[in-house]
Design a protein around this motif. Structure first.
Motif: not given
Length: 267
Positions: A142-156
């Motif tokens: 079985a293959l699991l692909f966990d898909a996410h995204s985030i702002r390209s700049e998060v200084p913290r």
């Protein structure tokens, strides 16, 4: 009654999980969030649309309904930190930039949190377990692909601009080495997008929990810089022209996983 997720069963040995695409709020969370937090800035916006090709491919899809501001499905139930650097927890009380999510005294109670864990967090992870077990029973893996995204700049969270494609395999522990190499090769074969393996984002709880190559479960996380498919400014609109080449590379990554598995398990 909580409907924790939407699930669509496919025909390939591939499950795509989207734990942070949800925007639903419980009454308690909605009543307590600040006006700015109600914009749900830290959502993985438009992921079902970005991955709209995957269902036609035959992948199974699992998509969270509730916002990560209710409960973060990519954190462990005991809320132990996954990273040594700045992060957010199982029941976030701050935004990625460190500002408070809730007005003073209006964060959900422990009883509310316990309910979210039981009615939202657990069902999502139980569904992953069921589907990966079903796929392994049918295909042998079985293959699991966990898909996410985030702002390209998060200084913290990280310095500068994040690479476009951030692949995480729990430092090589969540999938076979050759599969990891196939994914990197797919990224290396193009020049439009920057990429990194096990950089700032090595894979969250889902990747670490369900990546069990010794049991023929192979898991990979993709953290995608959002400017590659959407506006990072409110109201966070989808940008179809920008998204098209991004979708093409994601599809190549998924196909690389499938091709590796067919070649490996038919030997």
């Amino acid at each position: 009654m909580y409907q924790a997720f939407e699930f669509r069963q496919g025909k390939l040995p591939l499950l795509i999980s989207m734990p942070h695409t949800g925007t639903w709020l419980t009454d308690a969370v909605a009543a307590g969030l600040t006006e700015e937090a109600l914009k749900l800035q830290d959502t993985d916006w438009h992921m079902p649309r970005l991955y709209d090709f995957a269902e036609a491919m035959g992948a199974s899809l699992l998509m969270a309904n509730y916002s990560r501001y209710v409960v973060d499905l990519n954190r462990p139930a005991d809320d132990q930190p996954l990273y040594q650097t700045a992060t957010t927890g199982l029941f976030p009380d701050i935004n990625f930039d460190g500002t408070p999510l809730f007005r003073d005294g209006l964060a959900p109670s422990k009883e509310e949190h316990d309910r979210y864990l039981e009615m939202i967090w657990k069902p999502y992870h139980q569904q992953i377990e069921r589907e990966l077990s079903r796929l392994r029973d049918e295909f042998g893996y079985a293959l699991l692909f966990d898909a996410h995204s985030i702002r390209s700049e998060v200084p913290r969270l990280f310095e500068g601009r994040l690479p476009d494609f951030n692949l995480g395999t729990n430092s090589g522990e969540s999938c076979a080495p050759d599969m990891q190499s196939a994914l990197v090769a797919a990224c290396d074969a193009q020049q439009q997008f920057s990429h990194v393996l096990n950089g700032r984002f090595k894979g969250g709880y889902i990747t670490r929990c369900f990546g069990r190559p010794e049991q023929h479960w192979h898991a990979v996380q993709l953290e995608l810089a959002q400017l590659n498919y959407m506006s990072e400014d409110y109201p966070f609109g989808f940008e179809a022209d920008t998204a098209q080449p991004t979708q093409a590379l994601i599809q190549q990554l998924l196909q690389a996983m499938l091709n590796w598995a067919v070649g490996h398990y038919r030997k």
